[in-house]
Design a protein around this motif. Structure first.
Motif, PDB file in Angstrom:
ATOM      1  N   LYS A  17      12.774   7.992   0.039  1.00  0.00           N
ATOM      2  CA  LYS A  17      11.585   8.821  -0.013  1.00  0.00           C
ATOM      3  C   LYS A  17      10.475   8.164  -0.818  1.00  0.00           C
ATOM      4  O   LYS A  17       9.310   8.448  -0.622  1.00  0.00           O
ATOM      5  N   SER A  18      10.839   7.271  -1.731  1.00  0.00           N
ATOM      6  CA  SER A  18       9.809   6.560  -2.470  1.00  0.00           C
ATOM      7  C   SER A  18       9.157   5.492  -1.598  1.00  0.00           C
ATOM      8  O   SER A  18       8.109   4.969  -1.935  1.00  0.00           O
ATOM      9  N   CYS A  19       9.813   5.154  -0.474  1.00  0.00           N
ATOM     10  CA  CYS A  19       9.294   4.116   0.421  1.00  0.00           C
ATOM     11  C   CYS A  19       8.544   4.712   1.604  1.00  0.00           C
ATOM     12  O   CYS A  19       7.641   4.073   2.137  1.00  0.00           O
ATOM     13  N   ILE A  20       8.930   5.883   2.056  1.00  0.00           N
ATOM     14  CA  ILE A  20       8.279   6.523   3.188  1.00  0.00           C
ATOM     15  C   ILE A  20       7.581   7.769   2.675  1.00  0.00           C
ATOM     16  O   ILE A  20       8.161   8.849   2.602  1.00  0.00           O
ATOM     17  N   ARG A  21       6.339   7.621   2.290  1.00  0.00           N
ATOM     18  CA  ARG A  21       5.598   8.721   1.690  1.00  0.00           C
ATOM     19  C   ARG A  21       4.867   9.538   2.762  1.00  0.00           C
ATOM     20  O   ARG A  21       4.594   9.051   3.843  1.00  0.00           O
ATOM     21  N   SER A  22       4.531  10.750   2.414  1.00  0.00           N
ATOM     22  CA  SER A  22       3.766  11.608   3.315  1.00  0.00           C
ATOM     23  C   SER A  22       2.280  11.336   3.149  1.00  0.00           C
ATOM     24  O   SER A  22       1.793  11.179   2.024  1.00  0.00           O
ATOM     25  N   GLU A  23       1.566  11.298   4.261  1.00  0.00           N
ATOM     26  CA  GLU A  23       0.125  11.077   4.226  1.00  0.00           C
ATOM     27  C   GLU A  23      -0.617  12.380   3.933  1.00  0.00           C
ATOM     28  O   GLU A  23      -0.254  13.432   4.445  1.00  0.00           O
ATOM     29  N   ASP A  24      -1.654  12.288   3.148  1.00  0.00           N
ATOM     30  CA  ASP A  24      -2.508  13.449   2.894  1.00  0.00           C
ATOM     31  C   ASP A  24      -3.435  13.713   4.083  1.00  0.00           C
ATOM     32  O   ASP A  24      -3.863  14.833   4.301  1.00  0.00           O
ATOM     33  N   ALA A  25      -3.743  12.666   4.814  1.00  0.00           N
ATOM     34  CA  ALA A  25      -4.591  12.779   5.996  1.00  0.00           C
ATOM     35  C   ALA A  25      -4.093  11.785   7.037  1.00  0.00           C
ATOM     36  O   ALA A  25      -3.468  10.783   6.713  1.00  0.00           O
ATOM     37  N   TRP A  26      -4.407  12.084   8.301  1.00  0.00           N
ATOM     38  CA  TRP A  26      -3.927  11.252   9.411  1.00  0.00           C
ATOM     39  C   TRP A  26      -4.408   9.810   9.260  1.00  0.00           C
ATOM     40  O   TRP A  26      -5.593   9.542   9.082  1.00  0.00           O
ATOM     41  N   ARG A  27      -3.435   8.882   9.323  1.00  0.00           N
ATOM     42  CA  ARG A  27      -3.707   7.448   9.242  1.00  0.00           C
ATOM     43  C   ARG A  27      -4.383   7.048   7.929  1.00  0.00           C
ATOM     44  O   ARG A  27      -5.154   6.091   7.882  1.00  0.00           O
ATOM     45  N   LEU A  28      -4.062   7.758   6.876  1.00  0.00           N
ATOM     46  CA  LEU A  28      -4.539   7.410   5.547  1.00  0.00           C
ATOM     47  C   LEU A  28      -3.316   7.219   4.656  1.00  0.00           C
ATOM     48  O   LEU A  28      -2.679   8.190   4.242  1.00  0.00           O
ATOM     49  N   PRO A  29      -2.949   5.964   4.354  1.00  0.00           N
ATOM     50  CA  PRO A  29      -1.736   5.735   3.570  1.00  0.00           C
ATOM     51  C   PRO A  29      -1.874   6.287   2.161  1.00  0.00           C
ATOM     52  O   PRO A  29      -2.975   6.409   1.620  1.00  0.00           O
ATOM     53  N   ALA A  30      -0.723   6.650   1.574  1.00  0.00           N
ATOM     54  CA  ALA A  30      -0.722   7.105   0.190  1.00  0.00           C
ATOM     55  C   ALA A  30      -1.231   5.975  -0.698  1.00  0.00           C
ATOM     56  O   ALA A  30      -1.117   4.796  -0.343  1.00  0.00           O
ATOM     57  N   PRO A  31      -1.803   6.288  -1.874  1.00  0.00           N
ATOM     58  CA  PRO A  31      -2.389   5.251  -2.741  1.00  0.00           C
ATOM     59  C   PRO A  31      -1.456   4.086  -3.022  1.00  0.00           C
ATOM     60  O   PRO A  31      -1.859   2.927  -2.953  1.00  0.00           O
ATOM     61  N   ALA A  32      -0.182   4.383  -3.310  1.00  0.00           N
ATOM     62  CA  ALA A  32       0.762   3.293  -3.593  1.00  0.00           C
ATOM     63  C   ALA A  32       0.979   2.422  -2.370  1.00  0.00           C
ATOM     64  O   ALA A  32       1.090   1.204  -2.464  1.00  0.00           O
ATOM     65  N   ASP A  33       1.018   3.052  -1.200  1.00  0.00           N
ATOM     66  CA  ASP A  33       1.179   2.288   0.038  1.00  0.00           C
ATOM     67  C   ASP A  33      -0.050   1.436   0.320  1.00  0.00           C
ATOM     68  O   ASP A  33       0.049   0.298   0.768  1.00  0.00           O
ATOM     69  N   ALA A  34      -1.234   1.999   0.068  1.00  0.00           N
ATOM     70  CA  ALA A  34      -2.460   1.254   0.302  1.00  0.00           C
ATOM     71  C   ALA A  34      -2.523   0.019  -0.582  1.00  0.00           C
ATOM     72  O   ALA A  34      -2.975  -1.045  -0.165  1.00  0.00           O
ATOM     73  N   ALA A  35      -2.030   0.162  -1.811  1.00  0.00           N
ATOM     74  CA  ALA A  35      -2.015  -0.984  -2.719  1.00  0.00           C
ATOM     75  C   ALA A  35      -1.075  -2.066  -2.209  1.00  0.00           C
ATOM     76  O   ALA A  35      -1.374  -3.265  -2.261  1.00  0.00           O
ATOM     77  N   ARG A  36       0.081  -1.642  -1.669  1.00  0.00           N
ATOM     78  CA  ARG A  36       1.035  -2.605  -1.121  1.00  0.00           C
ATOM     79  C   ARG A  36       0.440  -3.333   0.081  1.00  0.00           C
ATOM     80  O   ARG A  36       0.631  -4.528   0.271  1.00  0.00           O
ATOM     81  N   ALA A  37      -0.285  -2.594   0.895  1.00  0.00           N
ATOM     82  CA  ALA A  37      -0.868  -3.190   2.096  1.00  0.00           C
ATOM     83  C   ALA A  37      -1.948  -4.196   1.750  1.00  0.00           C
ATOM     84  O   ALA A  37      -2.284  -5.055   2.565  1.00  0.00           O
ATOM     85  N   GLY A  38      -2.486  -4.100   0.557  1.00  0.00           N
ATOM     86  CA  GLY A  38      -3.539  -5.025   0.169  1.00  0.00           C
ATOM     87  C   GLY A  38      -3.036  -6.352  -0.337  1.00  0.00           C
ATOM     88  O   GLY A  38      -3.825  -7.260  -0.595  1.00  0.00           O
ATOM     89  N   VAL A  39      -1.719  -6.493  -0.496  1.00  0.00           N
ATOM     90  CA  VAL A  39      -1.150  -7.749  -0.985  1.00  0.00           C
ATOM     91  C   VAL A  39      -1.353  -8.843   0.047  1.00  0.00           C
ATOM     92  O   VAL A  39      -1.076  -8.652   1.230  1.00  0.00           O
ATOM     93  N   GLN A  40      -1.844  -9.979  -0.360  1.00  0.00           N
ATOM     94  CA  GLN A  40      -2.040 -11.112   0.545  1.00  0.00           C
ATOM     95  C   GLN A  40      -0.801 -12.003   0.513  1.00  0.00           C
ATOM     96  O   GLN A  40      -0.519 -12.664  -0.491  1.00  0.00           O
ATOM     97  N   PRO A  41       0.013 -12.032   1.574  1.00  0.00           N
ATOM     98  CA  PRO A  41       1.286 -12.742   1.551  1.00  0.00           C
ATOM     99  C   PRO A  41       1.137 -14.250   1.751  1.00  0.00           C
ATOM    100  O   PRO A  41       0.265 -14.705   2.476  1.00  0.00           O
ATOM    101  N   ALA A  42       2.011 -14.992   1.097  1.00  0.00           N
ATOM    102  CA  ALA A  42       2.067 -16.435   1.320  1.00  0.00           C
ATOM    103  C   ALA A  42       2.882 -16.739   2.567  1.00  0.00           C
ATOM    104  O   ALA A  42       2.708 -17.761   3.204  1.00  0.00           O
ATOM    105  N   SER A  43       3.785 -15.847   2.926  1.00  0.00           N
ATOM    106  CA  SER A  43       4.577 -15.993   4.144  1.00  0.00           C
ATOM    107  C   SER A  43       4.913 -14.600   4.644  1.00  0.00           C
ATOM    108  O   SER A  43       4.678 -13.604   3.967  1.00  0.00           O
ATOM    109  N   CYS A  44       5.493 -14.532   5.843  1.00  0.00           N
ATOM    110  CA  CYS A  44       5.766 -13.214   6.409  1.00  0.00           C
ATOM    111  C   CYS A  44       6.919 -12.527   5.706  1.00  0.00           C
ATOM    112  O   CYS A  44       7.196 -11.363   5.970  1.00  0.00           O
ATOM    113  N   THR A  45       7.641 -13.217   4.813  1.00  0.00           N
ATOM    114  CA  THR A  45       8.707 -12.573   4.077  1.00  0.00           C
ATOM    115  C   THR A  45       8.169 -11.807   2.881  1.00  0.00           C
ATOM    116  O   THR A  45       8.874 -11.013   2.279  1.00  0.00           O
ATOM    117  N   THR A  46       6.923 -12.044   2.509  1.00  0.00           N
ATOM    118  CA  THR A  46       6.289 -11.236   1.476  1.00  0.00           C
ATOM    119  C   THR A  46       5.757  -9.987   2.155  1.00  0.00           C
ATOM    120  O   THR A  46       5.037 -10.072   3.137  1.00  0.00           O
TER     121      THR A  46
END
Length: 328
Positions: A17-46
């Motif tokens: 449940k800490s990994c699959i959070r509920s959205e407050d609005a459609w197609r709007l990730p939770a703040p923690a998820d949005a921060a994760r999505a902003g990470v710039q990976p060095a490879s696809c394993t990041t």
């Protein structure tokens, strides 16, 4: 009802449940998820990937439809994987790309900077995976060994169905009991597998720069409504393709092709999925036994019911039911 649910209580539930959070609005990730999505990976394993869940109830029947819209960020893709059957009208950049019944496992990809709008005519439950362009590019480079740095484009916005995407969506919701301390690692792995599958599907379709719209051979909305209503009214009966085709006012041959064009599924596969959804509703009620659920949903044998249920849901009827009770 939902195609599946996460167990509540215990370390497994806490981890997932800490990994699959509920959205407050459609197609709007939770703040923690949005921060994760902003990470710039060095490879696809990041990771750099974010996953969240959006659901809405109380739509359909006399309740009004609900219209929602969102624009995907300029450096990210939004992948929606449906978890329950629903009726929607979906628009990409203002143009209708799908109208009708969406079944569990069907998915849609919205590219960077594009707008999406959906009119929900029934309750909905969907997973949204947010994929930075950098992650997509890194995965492509690792798979091809090409370091040219050209950005990958996944530019088909249609609502589609793929068995592999469906299974991966199920895997995110039906984690094995062994996952207690490694929930985030598990979810990240499945997210990456989803990205890999999308790239695989893209590699099979030549890109022509134009997103295809509604297929002209699709079953008209009024005929589809007749067929769907007939199936829902006769789930526990022995019905065949000719019965459903007659309800829609078409011959078997014309109906089958147009139905698949409209829903992405063959009529028989659609019937089985609706029967499984009916069985899930019955299994969630302690009053019905496994055999009751199978028979009332239209299955003529317990063995066939178990086989189809496990294929579509990812767990046996008994195990799925135990999960529901644990959640309660």
């Amino acid at each position: 009802m939902e195609a599946s649910s996460l167990p509540a209580g215990g370390r497994l539930a806490d981890s997932l449940k800490s990994c699959i959070r509920s959205e407050d609005a459609w197609r709007l990730p939770a703040p923690a998820d949005a921060a994760r999505a902003g990470v710039q990976p060095a490879s696809c394993t990041t990771s750099g990937l974010a996953l969240s869940r959006w659901s809405v109830t109380g739509i359909g029947g006399s309740a009004p439809s609900r219209e929602l819209s969102a624009t995907t960020p300029a450096d990210m893709y939004t992948v929606g994987v449906n978890l329950r059957s629903t009726d929607i009208t979906f628009l990409h950049d203002g143009r209708v790309t799908f109208e009708g019944r969406v079944m569990p496992g069907m998915f849609q990809v919205t590219g960077p900077g594009h707008s999406a709008r959906a009119v929900f005519h029934a309750s909905c439950d969907v997973l949204h995976l947010y994929v930075p362009q950098a992650v997509l590019d890194a995965c492509q480079r690792e798979a091809s060994g090409d370091d040219a740095g050209t950005s990958v484009l996944v530019d088909d916005p249609r609502v589609s169905h793929d068995p592999c995407v469906e299974r991966l969506g199920q895997a995110l919701l039906l984690a094995d009991e062994a996952f207690t301390s490694f929930g985030q690692m598990y979810v990240d792995s499945i997210n990456l597998a989803l990205v890999s599958r999308l790239l695989e599907l893209r590699s099979r379709v030549p890109l022509n720069g134009a997103a295809p719209m509604l297929r002209k051979s699709a079953l008209p909305k009024w005929r589809l409504k007749r067929a769907v209503e007939f199936i829902d009214a006769h789930l526990c009966d022995a019905i065949g393709l000719e019965d459903v085709a007659n309800a829609a006012g078409l011959t078997r041959m014309h109906f089958a092709a147009q139905f698949r064009a409209a829903t992405g599924l063959r009529p028989h596969e659609y019937l089985l999925r609706r029967r499984i959804e009916c069985a899930q509703q019955l299994l969630a009620d302690e009053e019905y036994s496994l055999l009751d659920a199978a028979q009332l949903a239209g299955f003529r044998s317990q063995a066939h019911f178990t086989t189809v249920f496990k294929r579509m849901v990812g767990a046996t009827p008994k195990r799925w039911r135990d999960t529901q009770y644990a959640d309660a």
